[in-house]
Design a protein around this motif. Structure first.
Motif, PDB file in Angstrom:
ATOM      1  N   ARG A 175      25.391 -49.226   2.153  1.00 59.09           N
ATOM      2  CA  ARG A 175      24.444 -49.127   2.737  1.00 59.09           C
ATOM      3  C   ARG A 175      24.125 -47.828   2.801  1.00 59.09           C
ATOM      4  O   ARG A 175      24.886 -46.952   2.912  1.00 59.09           O
ATOM      5  CB  ARG A 175      24.658 -49.561   4.359  1.00 59.09           C
ATOM      6  CG  ARG A 175      24.298 -51.016   4.702  1.00 59.09           C
ATOM      7  CD  ARG A 175      24.424 -51.544   5.817  1.00 59.09           C
ATOM      8  NE  ARG A 175      24.810 -52.862   5.934  1.00 59.09           N
ATOM      9  CZ  ARG A 175      24.874 -53.638   6.925  1.00 59.09           C
ATOM     10  NH1 ARG A 175      25.154 -53.094   8.170  1.00 59.09           N
ATOM     11  NH2 ARG A 175      25.502 -54.860   6.898  1.00 59.09           N
ATOM     12  N   ILE A 176      22.717 -47.504   2.458  1.00 61.17           N
ATOM     13  CA  ILE A 176      22.317 -46.036   2.315  1.00 61.17           C
ATOM     14  C   ILE A 176      21.210 -45.581   3.323  1.00 61.17           C
ATOM     15  O   ILE A 176      20.344 -46.304   3.506  1.00 61.17           O
ATOM     16  CB  ILE A 176      21.824 -46.134   0.788  1.00 61.17           C
ATOM     17  CG1 ILE A 176      22.885 -46.332  -0.260  1.00 61.17           C
ATOM     18  CG2 ILE A 176      20.843 -44.636   0.496  1.00 61.17           C
ATOM     19  CD1 ILE A 176      22.414 -46.907  -1.522  1.00 61.17           C
ATOM     20  N   SER A 177      21.420 -44.683   3.761  1.00 66.20           N
ATOM     21  CA  SER A 177      20.452 -44.208   4.716  1.00 66.20           C
ATOM     22  C   SER A 177      19.628 -43.189   3.865  1.00 66.20           C
ATOM     23  O   SER A 177      19.857 -42.407   3.199  1.00 66.20           O
ATOM     24  CB  SER A 177      20.802 -43.281   5.744  1.00 66.20           C
ATOM     25  OG  SER A 177      20.010 -42.697   6.498  1.00 66.20           O
ATOM     26  N   ASN A 189       6.671 -43.263  -5.321  1.00 63.37           N
ATOM     27  CA  ASN A 189       7.891 -42.706  -4.671  1.00 63.37           C
ATOM     28  C   ASN A 189       8.222 -43.602  -3.451  1.00 63.37           C
ATOM     29  O   ASN A 189       7.947 -43.080  -2.302  1.00 63.37           O
ATOM     30  CB  ASN A 189       7.673 -41.477  -4.451  1.00 63.37           C
ATOM     31  CG  ASN A 189       8.755 -40.630  -4.184  1.00 63.37           C
ATOM     32  OD1 ASN A 189       9.989 -41.358  -4.303  1.00 63.37           O
ATOM     33  ND2 ASN A 189       8.931 -39.278  -3.483  1.00 63.37           N
ATOM     34  N   TYR A 190       8.696 -44.658  -3.666  1.00 58.31           N
ATOM     35  CA  TYR A 190       9.214 -45.569  -2.406  1.00 58.31           C
ATOM     36  C   TYR A 190      10.429 -46.292  -2.775  1.00 58.31           C
ATOM     37  O   TYR A 190      10.700 -46.373  -3.733  1.00 58.31           O
ATOM     38  CB  TYR A 190       7.939 -46.813  -2.165  1.00 58.31           C
ATOM     39  CG  TYR A 190       7.599 -47.590  -3.399  1.00 58.31           C
ATOM     40  CD1 TYR A 190       8.312 -48.888  -3.522  1.00 58.31           C
ATOM     41  CD2 TYR A 190       6.489 -47.249  -4.168  1.00 58.31           C
ATOM     42  CE1 TYR A 190       8.079 -49.320  -4.610  1.00 58.31           C
ATOM     43  CE2 TYR A 190       6.339 -47.969  -5.367  1.00 58.31           C
ATOM     44  CZ  TYR A 190       7.128 -49.182  -5.466  1.00 58.31           C
ATOM     45  OH  TYR A 190       6.944 -50.017  -6.443  1.00 58.31           O
ATOM     46  N   TRP A 191      10.996 -47.100  -1.685  1.00 63.21           N
ATOM     47  CA  TRP A 191      12.088 -47.778  -1.699  1.00 63.21           C
ATOM     48  C   TRP A 191      11.378 -49.250  -1.636  1.00 63.21           C
ATOM     49  O   TRP A 191      10.801 -49.586  -0.616  1.00 63.21           O
ATOM     50  CB  TRP A 191      13.049 -47.620  -0.616  1.00 63.21           C
ATOM     51  CG  TRP A 191      13.592 -45.902  -0.686  1.00 63.21           C
ATOM     52  CD1 TRP A 191      13.399 -45.091   0.394  1.00 63.21           C
ATOM     53  CD2 TRP A 191      14.698 -45.709  -1.557  1.00 63.21           C
ATOM     54  NE1 TRP A 191      14.038 -44.065   0.127  1.00 63.21           N
ATOM     55  CE2 TRP A 191      14.821 -44.342  -0.979  1.00 63.21           C
ATOM     56  CE3 TRP A 191      15.191 -45.704  -2.693  1.00 63.21           C
ATOM     57  CZ2 TRP A 191      15.596 -43.183  -1.617  1.00 63.21           C
ATOM     58  CZ3 TRP A 191      16.345 -45.215  -3.288  1.00 63.21           C
ATOM     59  CH2 TRP A 191      16.224 -43.904  -2.833  1.00 63.21           C
ATOM     60  N   ALA A 192      11.920 -49.987  -2.502  1.00 61.06           N
ATOM     61  CA  ALA A 192      11.242 -51.499  -2.301  1.00 61.06           C
ATOM     62  C   ALA A 192      12.403 -52.430  -3.109  1.00 61.06           C
ATOM     63  O   ALA A 192      13.411 -52.170  -3.887  1.00 61.06           O
ATOM     64  CB  ALA A 192      10.007 -51.631  -3.278  1.00 61.06           C
ATOM     65  N   VAL A 193      12.501 -53.568  -2.140  1.00 63.78           N
ATOM     66  CA  VAL A 193      13.362 -54.631  -2.685  1.00 63.78           C
ATOM     67  C   VAL A 193      13.205 -54.911  -4.198  1.00 63.78           C
ATOM     68  O   VAL A 193      11.908 -55.064  -4.597  1.00 63.78           O
ATOM     69  CB  VAL A 193      13.066 -55.872  -1.663  1.00 63.78           C
ATOM     70  CG1 VAL A 193      13.620 -56.979  -2.337  1.00 63.78           C
ATOM     71  CG2 VAL A 193      13.490 -55.440  -0.176  1.00 63.78           C
ATOM     72  N   VAL A 237      15.610 -53.765   2.984  1.00 64.61           N
ATOM     73  CA  VAL A 237      15.267 -52.368   3.445  1.00 64.61           C
ATOM     74  C   VAL A 237      14.953 -52.804   5.042  1.00 64.61           C
ATOM     75  O   VAL A 237      14.237 -53.362   5.501  1.00 64.61           O
ATOM     76  CB  VAL A 237      13.708 -51.949   2.938  1.00 64.61           C
ATOM     77  CG1 VAL A 237      13.561 -50.231   3.308  1.00 64.61           C
ATOM     78  CG2 VAL A 237      13.968 -51.882   1.563  1.00 64.61           C
ATOM     79  N   GLU A 238      15.598 -51.776   5.749  1.00 63.49           N
ATOM     80  CA  GLU A 238      15.413 -51.921   7.260  1.00 63.49           C
ATOM     81  C   GLU A 238      15.031 -50.534   7.986  1.00 63.49           C
ATOM     82  O   GLU A 238      15.534 -49.663   7.539  1.00 63.49           O
ATOM     83  CB  GLU A 238      16.862 -52.161   7.795  1.00 63.49           C
ATOM     84  CG  GLU A 238      16.837 -53.102   8.989  1.00 63.49           C
ATOM     85  CD  GLU A 238      18.276 -53.678   9.358  1.00 63.49           C
ATOM     86  OE1 GLU A 238      18.624 -54.919   8.909  1.00 63.49           O
ATOM     87  OE2 GLU A 238      19.067 -52.926   9.867  1.00 63.49           O
ATOM     88  N   ASN A 239      14.330 -50.719   8.958  1.00 63.32           N
ATOM     89  CA  ASN A 239      13.863 -49.634   9.566  1.00 63.32           C
ATOM     90  C   ASN A 239      15.157 -48.868  10.199  1.00 63.32           C
ATOM     91  O   ASN A 239      15.574 -49.529  10.834  1.00 63.32           O
ATOM     92  CB  ASN A 239      12.698 -50.091  10.500  1.00 63.32           C
ATOM     93  CG  ASN A 239      12.071 -48.902  11.157  1.00 63.32           C
ATOM     94  OD1 ASN A 239      11.911 -47.730  10.600  1.00 63.32           O
ATOM     95  ND2 ASN A 239      11.260 -48.920  12.169  1.00 63.32           N
ATOM     96  N   THR A 243      17.349 -47.920   6.241  1.00 61.22           N
ATOM     97  CA  THR A 243      18.535 -48.274   6.076  1.00 61.22           C
ATOM     98  C   THR A 243      18.246 -49.209   4.533  1.00 61.22           C
ATOM     99  O   THR A 243      17.590 -50.070   4.820  1.00 61.22           O
ATOM    100  CB  THR A 243      19.344 -48.844   6.970  1.00 61.22           C
ATOM    101  OG1 THR A 243      19.638 -48.087   7.990  1.00 61.22           O
ATOM    102  CG2 THR A 243      20.809 -49.220   6.313  1.00 61.22           C
ATOM    103  N   LEU A 244      18.880 -48.727   3.629  1.00 56.89           N
ATOM    104  CA  LEU A 244      18.861 -49.601   2.233  1.00 56.89           C
ATOM    105  C   LEU A 244      19.931 -50.420   1.894  1.00 56.89           C
ATOM    106  O   LEU A 244      21.283 -49.789   2.149  1.00 56.89           O
ATOM    107  CB  LEU A 244      18.679 -48.668   1.034  1.00 56.89           C
ATOM    108  CG  LEU A 244      17.500 -47.565   1.080  1.00 56.89           C
ATOM    109  CD1 LEU A 244      17.865 -46.741   0.065  1.00 56.89           C
ATOM    110  CD2 LEU A 244      16.291 -47.999   1.459  1.00 56.89           C
ATOM    111  N   PHE A 245      19.935 -51.718   1.876  1.00 55.27           N
ATOM    112  CA  PHE A 245      21.111 -52.691   1.575  1.00 55.27           C
ATOM    113  C   PHE A 245      21.188 -53.013  -0.001  1.00 55.27           C
ATOM    114  O   PHE A 245      20.151 -53.339  -0.621  1.00 55.27           O
ATOM    115  CB  PHE A 245      20.674 -53.996   2.415  1.00 55.27           C
ATOM    116  CG  PHE A 245      20.908 -53.662   3.862  1.00 55.27           C
ATOM    117  CD1 PHE A 245      19.883 -53.135   4.509  1.00 55.27           C
ATOM    118  CD2 PHE A 245      22.071 -54.036   4.571  1.00 55.27           C
ATOM    119  CE1 PHE A 245      19.876 -52.926   5.799  1.00 55.27           C
ATOM    120  CE2 PHE A 245      22.106 -54.018   5.883  1.00 55.27           C
ATOM    121  CZ  PHE A 245      21.011 -53.608   6.677  1.00 55.27           C
TER     122      PHE A 245
END
Ligand SMILES: Nc1ncnc2c1ncn2[C@@H]1O[C@H](COP(=O)(O)OP(=O)(O)OP(=O)(O)O)[C@@H](O)[C@H]1O
Ligand SMILES: [Mg+2]
Length: 492
Positions: A35-37, A48-52, A72-74, A88-90
């Protein structure tokens, strides 16, 4: 593909892959996941985004652990403070890139050193992506490109494909047949001694191979009836239904006799009555239908029992009807002479190859009652020829709509075809015979056959039951990758 990371639905350009990017930090990790913050991208910069679906790399010492972002969780800070939007990135971990002194960067599945808390993570860089998907195998061929980075080729190893079996699955219309055509073209190009036999239920492959293909249709098929084993022969004369036990027993008795007559003449039967066990109804040796009919006729003449007479008369009438049915001409047409058998098999199995390594067997014109028998003989012979030639004649048998011949429900389908394909699946590798199994319904396919495929090309699979089957078939497949099966684009 085993040991390779998935292509996912998330498309990014290579420039985006190379640009400096946001970093995150590992906050939790177990044996399979991290898990990554991270701070969420700011919106103005669309890339420039985090996406599944993105691949994430995590710096661990000199190595980079690679994984797939599947959720991706808030984070705890609310959306009212945009500059501090934490997420939070899973990430499901799948392997690592490490520097090898001789070979440079190499990717391997499995992880030698797990990420520690605080390790820096970011979206994967292009050179790592190239490392993951490159192949040092000399038989590697390009079958497409990565959906994350269209300028990076997707390669597969032809040797690996043929050393066992492969399958192509996907909902109807997603591009299976087109993918198979491409793969077969590449195999034919790189393996000059490889024969390919396509069982083509929709007559769609001939046009794809042009001069490389030798097409067999109902009109040009030329298969001696005596190559059929008893079960296959039954399908033909009982028109796809099961025959009565008495009639089948009679066939089992008279076919071996007809074989003896052919080999030793009529006296042979009398002399060899006890030795007839040398031939069974399944032994692939020639015989004449005229002899078979004559033997049955003689038996009818010598009998008192009305019941057996009736059975034999009925059987004789059935055989005659099949012989006289013009649709079965390919079986019974000109096949009393046997000196052409090498030509017949040579033509189907491409011995010699003669510039046409591919045989397309167009099944849709073959009478439905016998199509199973014919498919069964062709699969059986592919194996027998490889065996007899000491693996010199290597054939890839391509089964389109494979769930029709090898259904999961063992009560349906035609037992000899299933047996022939199962034999190739289990033992074909030893003799150089391999299978390509193509189906839109993996759930309806015999799971033991699927489990013998060590390469699986999966296009989109919408149905839950089909996805479950893939989860079971791909033992080392990652859960999160398989979750993408339902959302792949056409041809992805
Ligand atoms: N790579 C591709 N580029 C362009 N068009 C493609 C590609 N792959 C497939 N198509 C088109 O998509 C359509 C469906 O492809 P295809 O027949 O291969 O699907 P399929 O999965 O075999 O379907 P079915 O289950 O009905 O047999 C066809 O019209 C084909 O021309
Ligand atoms: Mg198709």
């Amino acid at each position: 593909m085993t040991n390779q990371l998935p292509q996912t639905a998330s498309v990014q350009t290579s420039e985006a892959l190379d640009r400096d990017r946001d970093e995150g930090h590992v906050i939790e990790c177990d044996g399979t996941e991290a898990r990554i913050s991270a701070l969420a991208g700011m919106g103005e910069d669309a890339e420039n985004y985090w996406a599944v679906g993105q691949l994430i790399s995590i710096q661990v010492g000199k190595n980079r652990v690679v994984g797939l972002l599947y959720k991706v969780e808030n984070g705890e800070i609310g959306w009212d403070q945009p500059e501090k939007r934490r997420v939070t990135l899973f990430v499901e971990l799948s392997g690592e890139v490490r520097q090898d002194e001789r070979r440079g960067a190499i990717f391997s599945g499995g992880i030698s050193q797990y990420p520690h808390v605080g390790a820096v993570a970011h979206r994967i860089r292009k050179h790592d992506l190239i490392t993951i998907y490159k192949s040092s195998d000399p038989s590697a061929v390009t079958v497409g490109s990565l959906s994350q980075a269209p300028d990076i080729p997707a390669v597969v190893s032809v040797d690996a494909l043929l050393s066992r079996h492969f399958s192509v699955v996907g909902t109807t219309g997603t591009g299976k047949s087109t993918a198979v055509t491409l793969i077969l073209h590449l195999i034919a190009k790189h393996k000059l001694n490889q024969r390919i036999l396509i069982l083509d239920p929709h007559n769609e492959y001939t046009s794809a191979f042009g001069a490389k293909a030798n097409t067999i249709t109902a009109d040009t098929l030329d298969l001696p009836f005596w190559l059929l084993n008893l079960e296959e022969f039954q399908q033909v004369i009982f028109r796809g239904r099961e025959g009565s036990d008495e009639e089948v027993d009679a066939l089992r008795e008279f076919i071996p006799k007809a074989k003896i007559v052919y080999k030793h003449g009529a006296q042979g039967v009398r002399r060899k009555s006890s030795a007839s066990s040398a031939f069974t109804a399944d032994t692939p040796v020639p015989y004449r239908l005229a002899d078979l009919l004559k033997l049955i006729e003689e038996e009818i003449g010598s009998l008192d029992g009305a019941l057996r007479r009736l059975t034999l008369r009925r059987l004789k009438a059935r055989i005659e009807a099949a012989i006289n049915d013009p649709r079965f001409g390919f079986l019974f047409g000109s096949h009393n002479a046997t000196d052409r058998i090498e030509d017949v098999l040579g033509n189907i199995y491409r011995v010699p190859i003669g510039g046409k390594p591919i045989t397309v067997f167009q099944m849709s014109g073959i009478p439905s009652e016998v199509v199973n028998s014919v498919a069964s003989v062709l699969c059986r012979m592919a194996f027998d020829i490889a065996l007899a030639s000491n693996s010199k004649v290597k054939t890839l048998v391509v089964c389109e709509e494979a769930h029709r011949y090898i259904p999961a429900d063992t009560q349906t389908g035609f037992a000899p075809t299933r047996a022939a394909i199962a034999r190739i699946a289990k033992e074909g590798r030893k003799y150089g015979v391999s299978l390509a199994i193509i189906t839109q319904r993996p759930n309806e396919l015999d799971p033991t056959i699927l489990s013998q495929c060590n390469t699986i090309f999966s296009l989109r699979l919408g149905n839950d039951a089909d996805q479950d089957v893939m989860r079971k078939a791909i033992a080392n497949g990652s859960r999160s990758t398989l979750a993408f099966l339902s959302s792949l684009a056409d041809r992805e």
